[in-house]
Design an enzyme around this catalytic site. Structure first.
Site, PDB file in Angstrom:
ATOM      1  N   ASP A 136       0.823  -1.203   0.000  1.00 51.93           N
ATOM      2  CA  ASP A 136       0.000   0.000   0.000  1.00 51.93           C
ATOM      3  C   ASP A 136       0.861   1.258   0.000  1.00 51.93           C
ATOM      4  O   ASP A 136       1.937   1.302   0.602  1.00 51.93           O
ATOM      5  CB  ASP A 136      -0.895   0.000   1.242  1.00 51.93           C
ATOM      6  N   GLU A 190       1.247  -0.442  -5.257  1.00 48.88           N
ATOM      7  CA  GLU A 190       0.232   0.585  -5.451  1.00 48.88           C
ATOM      8  C   GLU A 190       0.956   1.905  -5.708  1.00 48.88           C
ATOM      9  O   GLU A 190       1.259   2.662  -4.791  1.00 48.88           O
ATOM     10  CB  GLU A 190      -0.675   0.713  -4.226  1.00 48.88           C
TER      11      GLU A 190
END
Length: 476
Positions: A136, A190
């Site tokens: 993330d 990401e």
């Protein structure tokens, strides 16, 4: 109960969010307090292990949404001021605070921070047998300004003084550790910036990820739906946007993410059909809003599936056009659990359009299982007509034909084909089992004709109804 649904649809992996312990439910699992703990909201560590074992038994890989980009600022629950200072694990002062996320930022230059986070990578792989990670907030890690409100327009943006070299090194180490612990592990970044080399091996100077998320694609679809009627869409722009990536790095394409499904935003279906979904999603209902929304939902997903990457991602429930949003108990909604769920029964009811959308998603996945199109790099545009809203291209051996015109259907439409063979329709968005109108029969065989077109020596003539798409396969 959910894993068998995922396997039956044809997906081969599950990405699990909000697994690591977090004190605030409303953070959706991204403000981590205990990096080695399973969130107690969902069950015990042993229950998580059993879930992963069941997934493996169904042939599903399980990826953990790994949050090493920041940590919760709470003092009592988290690492903040663990030794009484603000800089044991994090940067001191303003550099250690993420203004947009209201959280703390790791100092990746410190050996003990590296050891802590790298051991966390190993822990989840070994102890729980996860098959990899979606990292993330990689963009936030890579740049000192965290990429906030920044447009990346040149290579200077990727390789200048704004790049956090310590974070780059940490991500390389993390990928090396993940692949050393499990050579089959899959890591996904990401990253919205598009930094070159993110999904190239560390030995080449890359960051070592196996894939990067094609994050611009869902943003593009939402922008398009907000700003333009579909009658005004520029098909060449759509085609170019979905292919706007470095083909030396593998990408995960997706039409919408969890961000659109969360409270405060709208999924593609809810944005296109809104309150009509409460009354007119029955197969017997006739609503122009619903007809348009259902048709475009399938076409958008088929375009994204076939063009936007070497893998495909779906947020649970969006495959059948789940209405409304996801929300978790918090003060603003009176601690309600009303929207902390997906209504799977909608997809199971054959009298509802949701059932057809779910069936279409399953058929779309079957295309890749049979023809392996997602790992096929051969993508060519065959025909593009902005005036009549037609787009035709190939990926691998298959031909994808789209008609975005809202009212005009085309009989005997001639399109070029790459192979001197008859072509059969293997997927038709307009088929009644998929919630379509059934204007063209499924499985139609189009005979090849020795009529040259657009540089090809052969072509076929097809019937392509308004707001529909067909996938054609050559017949040997």
């Amino acid at each position: 109960r959910i894993l068998p649904r995922i396997a039956a649809l044809g997906y081969n992996a599950v990405q699990m969010m909000a697994v690591m312990e977090h004190p605030y439910y409303g953070s959706f699992g991204y403000h981590i307090s205990s990096f080695f703990a399973v969130s107690s909201r969902f069950g015990t560590p042993e229950e998580l292990k059993r879930l992963i074992d069941v997934a493996h038994g169904l042939g599903l890989h399980v990826l953990l949404d790994l949050v090493h980009s920041h940590a919760v600022k709470n003092v009592n629950e988290g690492l903040n001021r663990f030794d009484g200072t603000d800089h044991q694990y994090f940067h001191a002062g303003a550099r250690g605070y993420h203004t947009a996320w209201d959280s703390l930022l790791f100092d990746y230059s410190k050996y003990e921070v590296q050891r802590f986070l790298l051991s966390n990578v190993r822990y989840w792989l070994e102890e729980f047998r996860f098959d990899g990670f979606r990292f993330d907030g990689v963009t936030s890690m890579l740049y000192h300004d965290h990429g906030l409100a920044k447009t990346f327009t040149s290579y200077d943006d990727y390789f200048g003084g704004n790049v956090d070299a310590d974070a780059v090194l940490y991500l390389q180490l993390a990928n090396d550790v993940a692949h050393a612990v499990d050579a089959r592990a899959v890591t996904i970044a990401e990253d919205v910036s598009g930094m070159p080399g993110v999904a190239r091996p560390v030995a080449e100077g890359g960051l070592g990820f196996d894939y990067r998320l094609a994050m611009g694609v869902p943003d593009y679809w939402i922008k398009l739906l907000k700003e333009k009627r579909d009658e005004d869409w520029v098909l060449g722009e759509i085609y170019g946007t979905l292919l706007n990536r470095r083909f030396t790095e593998k990408h995960v394409g997706y039409a919408e993410s969890h961000d659109q499904a969360l409270v405060g935003d709208k999924t593609l279906t809810f944005r296109m059909m809104d309150q009509e979904m409460y009354w007119n999603m029955g197969n017997a209902s006739r609503s122009q809003v619903i007809e348009r929304g259902v048709a475009l939902h399938k076409m958008i997903r088929l375009l994204t599936f076939s063009l936007a990457g070497e893998a495909y991602l779906n947020f649970m429930g969006n495959e059948f056009g789940h209405p409304e949003w996801v929300d978790f108990p918090r003060e603003e909604n009176g601690r309600s659990y009303q929207h902390a769920r997906r209504q799977w029964s909608l997809a199971d009811d054959p009298t509802l359009r949701y059932h057809g959308l779910n069936a279409f998603d399953q058929a779309m996945q079957q295309i890749d299982r049979e023809f392996h199109v997602l790992c096929d790099h051969l993508i060519e545009q065959l025909a593009l007509h902005e005036d009549t809203k037609q787009l035709v291209y190939r990926r691998g051996p298959l031909v994808f034909a789209f008609n975005f015109h809202p009212t005009n259907s085309y009989a005997d439409l001639r399109i070029p084909v790459p192979d001197a063979a008859d072509y059969r329709v293997i997927l038709n968005t307009d088929d009644p089992p998929f919630g379509g109108q059934g204007r063209s029969p499924g499985g139609t065989l189009y005979p090849v004709q020795s009529v040259p077109m657009y540089g090809r020596n052969q072509s076929v003539q097809i019937y392509l109804p308004a707001r529909s798409a067909q996938v054609l396969a050559p017949q040997s």
